[in-house]
Write a protein that holds these residues in place. Structure first.
Motif, PDB file in Angstrom:
ATOM      1  N   ALA A  20      27.457  29.308  39.084  1.00 40.37           N
ATOM      2  CA  ALA A  20      26.426  28.651  38.287  1.00 40.37           C
ATOM      3  C   ALA A  20      26.629  27.150  38.215  1.00 40.37           C
ATOM      4  N   ALA A  21      27.857  26.706  38.461  1.00 44.50           N
ATOM      5  CA  ALA A  21      28.144  25.275  38.332  1.00 44.50           C
ATOM      6  C   ALA A  21      27.949  24.523  39.629  1.00 44.50           C
ATOM      7  N   GLN A  22      27.730  25.236  40.729  1.00 47.84           N
ATOM      8  CA  GLN A  22      27.750  24.569  42.019  1.00 47.84           C
ATOM      9  C   GLN A  22      26.557  23.648  42.223  1.00 47.84           C
ATOM     10  N   GLU A  23      25.417  23.999  41.698  1.00 50.53           N
ATOM     11  CA  GLU A  23      24.249  23.147  41.895  1.00 50.53           C
ATOM     12  C   GLU A  23      23.662  22.667  40.577  1.00 50.53           C
ATOM     13  N   SER A  24      24.278  23.040  39.451  1.00 50.85           N
ATOM     14  CA  SER A  24      23.765  22.576  38.163  1.00 50.85           C
ATOM     15  C   SER A  24      24.189  21.146  37.932  1.00 50.85           C
ATOM     16  N   PRO A 172      22.603  13.735  51.750  1.00 49.45           N
ATOM     17  CA  PRO A 172      22.697  14.713  50.661  1.00 49.45           C
ATOM     18  C   PRO A 172      24.134  14.877  50.210  1.00 49.45           C
ATOM     19  N   PHE A 173      24.341  14.827  48.902  1.00 51.13           N
ATOM     20  CA  PHE A 173      25.708  14.933  48.387  1.00 51.13           C
ATOM     21  C   PHE A 173      25.745  15.950  47.255  1.00 51.13           C
ATOM     22  N   THR A 174      25.533  17.200  47.646  1.00 48.86           N
ATOM     23  CA  THR A 174      25.541  18.325  46.717  1.00 48.86           C
ATOM     24  C   THR A 174      26.607  19.323  47.145  1.00 48.86           C
ATOM     25  N   GLN A 175      26.843  20.314  46.292  1.00 46.29           N
ATOM     26  CA  GLN A 175      27.798  21.355  46.631  1.00 46.29           C
ATOM     27  C   GLN A 175      27.389  22.073  47.920  1.00 46.29           C
ATOM     28  N   ASN A 176      26.076  22.318  48.080  1.00 41.01           N
ATOM     29  CA  ASN A 176      25.602  22.981  49.300  1.00 41.01           C
ATOM     30  C   ASN A 176      25.859  22.123  50.533  1.00 41.01           C
ATOM     31  N   VAL A 213      36.313  15.929  43.876  1.00 41.18           N
ATOM     32  CA  VAL A 213      34.988  15.520  44.332  1.00 41.18           C
ATOM     33  C   VAL A 213      34.289  16.670  45.033  1.00 41.18           C
ATOM     34  N   ARG A 214      35.037  17.441  45.809  1.00 40.08           N
ATOM     35  CA  ARG A 214      34.474  18.591  46.529  1.00 40.08           C
ATOM     36  C   ARG A 214      33.950  19.639  45.563  1.00 40.08           C
ATOM     37  N   VAL A 215      34.618  19.786  44.426  1.00 39.07           N
ATOM     38  CA  VAL A 215      34.195  20.774  43.429  1.00 39.07           C
ATOM     39  C   VAL A 215      32.925  20.324  42.713  1.00 39.07           C
ATOM     40  N   ARG A 216      32.857  19.061  42.333  1.00 41.50           N
ATOM     41  CA  ARG A 216      31.685  18.560  41.612  1.00 41.50           C
ATOM     42  C   ARG A 216      31.227  17.212  42.179  1.00 41.50           C
ATOM     43  N   PRO A 217      30.575  17.224  43.336  1.00 38.57           N
ATOM     44  CA  PRO A 217      30.116  15.965  43.933  1.00 38.57           C
ATOM     45  C   PRO A 217      29.120  15.218  43.067  1.00 38.57           C
ATOM     46  N   ASP A 218      28.344  15.937  42.265  1.00 42.42           N
ATOM     47  CA  ASP A 218      27.373  15.270  41.395  1.00 42.42           C
ATOM     48  C   ASP A 218      28.067  14.371  40.378  1.00 42.42           C
ATOM     49  N   TYR A 219      29.163  14.854  39.801  1.00 46.83           N
ATOM     50  CA  TYR A 219      29.899  14.041  38.840  1.00 46.83           C
ATOM     51  C   TYR A 219      30.519  12.817  39.526  1.00 46.83           C
ATOM     52  N   PHE A 264      40.086   5.706  44.136  1.00 50.89           N
ATOM     53  CA  PHE A 264      40.325   6.839  45.022  1.00 50.89           C
ATOM     54  C   PHE A 264      39.104   7.755  45.092  1.00 50.89           C
ATOM     55  N   ALA A 265      38.362   7.863  43.981  1.00 52.38           N
ATOM     56  CA  ALA A 265      37.139   8.669  44.004  1.00 52.38           C
ATOM     57  C   ALA A 265      36.123   8.067  44.968  1.00 52.38           C
ATOM     58  N   ALA A 266      35.991   6.747  44.965  1.00 48.05           N
ATOM     59  CA  ALA A 266      35.055   6.083  45.884  1.00 48.05           C
ATOM     60  C   ALA A 266      35.459   6.333  47.332  1.00 48.05           C
ATOM     61  N   GLU A 267      36.750   6.241  47.612  1.00 49.86           N
ATOM     62  CA  GLU A 267      37.238   6.493  48.970  1.00 49.86           C
ATOM     63  C   GLU A 267      36.962   7.938  49.385  1.00 49.86           C
ATOM     64  N   ALA A 268      37.178   8.872  48.456  1.00 51.08           N
ATOM     65  CA  ALA A 268      36.960  10.288  48.765  1.00 51.08           C
ATOM     66  C   ALA A 268      35.482  10.582  49.004  1.00 51.08           C
ATOM     67  N   VAL A 269      34.608  10.026  48.172  1.00 52.34           N
ATOM     68  CA  VAL A 269      33.173  10.239  48.354  1.00 52.34           C
ATOM     69  C   VAL A 269      32.729   9.691  49.712  1.00 52.34           C
ATOM     70  N   TYR A 270      33.219   8.522  50.071  1.00 49.09           N
ATOM     71  CA  TYR A 270      32.888   7.948  51.376  1.00 49.09           C
ATOM     72  C   TYR A 270      33.315   8.892  52.498  1.00 49.09           C
ATOM     73  N   GLY A 271      34.528   9.433  52.411  1.00 52.45           N
ATOM     74  CA  GLY A 271      35.007  10.361  53.432  1.00 52.45           C
ATOM     75  C   GLY A 271      34.154  11.616  53.522  1.00 52.45           C
ATOM     76  N   TRP A 272      33.777  12.171  52.374  1.00 53.41           N
ATOM     77  CA  TRP A 272      32.923  13.360  52.377  1.00 53.41           C
ATOM     78  C   TRP A 272      31.540  13.036  52.942  1.00 53.41           C
ATOM     79  N   MET A 273      31.025  11.859  52.632  1.00 54.22           N
ATOM     80  CA  MET A 273      29.707  11.488  53.159  1.00 54.22           C
ATOM     81  C   MET A 273      29.726  11.384  54.681  1.00 54.22           C
TER      82      MET A 273
END
Length: 285
Positions: A20-24, A172-176, A213-219, A264-273
């Motif tokens: 329930a938390a993955q896309e909420s 797109p930067f969602t759990q999906n 970040v992988r668990v909650r990319p929205d946050y 570090f969060a910014a670096e991680a988000v960049y890597g995931w993107m």
């Protein structure tokens, strides 16, 4: 070893994410509302705000933020070296040094003579604590090794943040999206390489935050969109850590420095993107 540790952390985290938390929490408006989430005050996070190191980091982060607002746009090639190469490689450190030197007018204080390359890209240390004593003849004598904060970590983090926010609407930067075919493998291939020669504590910190970040990319995105030091930043950081307990082995009390966590969060988000986009870099040109 880092690859194994990273994969294990990711696997633990993903197994702990409620469906329930993955896309909420990805609604329009200012508030993120997630059914079943604990109040922020009940989340397992403590912010290290009172220590001398944390106070020094805040001072350095304020200076770095002022510099970033003043600095000119950088050539794409330089940005790619800073953001995509190993952070402690000669190319990345040299490019970050050049970024500072070419914008030295934006520094609060310009050291004279200018330090040799790659000083600003290695650490650019700010001493925040050091014991001294005055001898009988009035000489000031240093009696302990200095405690320092590296501005380079914060400078690089702000450059990652700027790149992320420029591409936030296009990727797109969602759990999906982060669960898409090959995304995890691409992320780990990139970051195992980039972190292979990084110091142990920094590598561990990075992979733990990347897992959150992988668990909650929205946050994570809301954290980077928030103003530094704001209530929204505090909430998003607390929720990232609270939802990512598996990333730190289920520890109940997690103590972090807020500005280094954001970097570090910014670096991680960049890597995931980059992994979601299937690209080696987000810097075009």
């Amino acid at each position: 070893m880092r690859s194994i540790a990273a994969r294990l952390a990711m696997a633990l985290a993903l197994s702990a994410v409620p469906a329930a938390a993955q896309e909420s929490g990805q609604q329009d408006g200012e508030d993120i509302v997630v059914t079943g989430e604990r109040p922020v005050e009940d989340l397992p996070v403590q912010i290290d705000e009172g220590s001398i190191v944390s106070i020094g980091t805040k001072q350095a982060a304020s200076e770095v933020e002022r510099f970033s607002r003043c600095a000119r746009t950088q050539p794409a090639e330089r940005l790619r070296k800073i953001l995509d190469e190993r952070p402690n490689s000669p190319g990345s450190e040299g490019a970050l040094h050049d970024y500072v030197v070419r914008n030295q007018g934006c520094l609060d204080q310009v050291p004279r003579p200018l330090p040799a390359r790659p000083y600003f890209g290695v650490c650019e240390a700010q001493i925040v604590d050091q014991d001294t004593r005055t001898t009988d003849d009035g000489t000031l004598q240093i009696t302990s090794a200095p405690i320092t904060v590296c501005r380079s970590v914060l400078r690089r983090g702000l450059l990652y943040q700027q790149a992320v926010l420029q591409h936030a609407d296009a990727i797109p930067f969602t759990q999906n999206a982060l669960s898409g075919p090959g995304v995890l493998d691409r992320f780990l291939a990139r970051e195992d390489y980039r972190n292979a020669t990084r110091g142990g504590p920094k590598s561990t910190f990075f992979f733990a935050v990347a897992c959150m970040v992988r668990v909650r990319p929205d946050y994570a995105l809301r954290l980077l969109e928030s103003e530094r030091g704001s209530a929204l930043e505090d909430e998003m950081r607390a929720r990232l850590i609270g939802n990512g307990q598996a990333c730190v082995g289920g520890v109940e009390d997690v103590q972090v420095d807020s500005d280094q966590f954001r970097a570090f969060a910014a670096e991680a988000v960049y890597g995931w993107m980059t992994a979601v986009a299937g690209k080696a870099t987000l810097i075009e040109g």
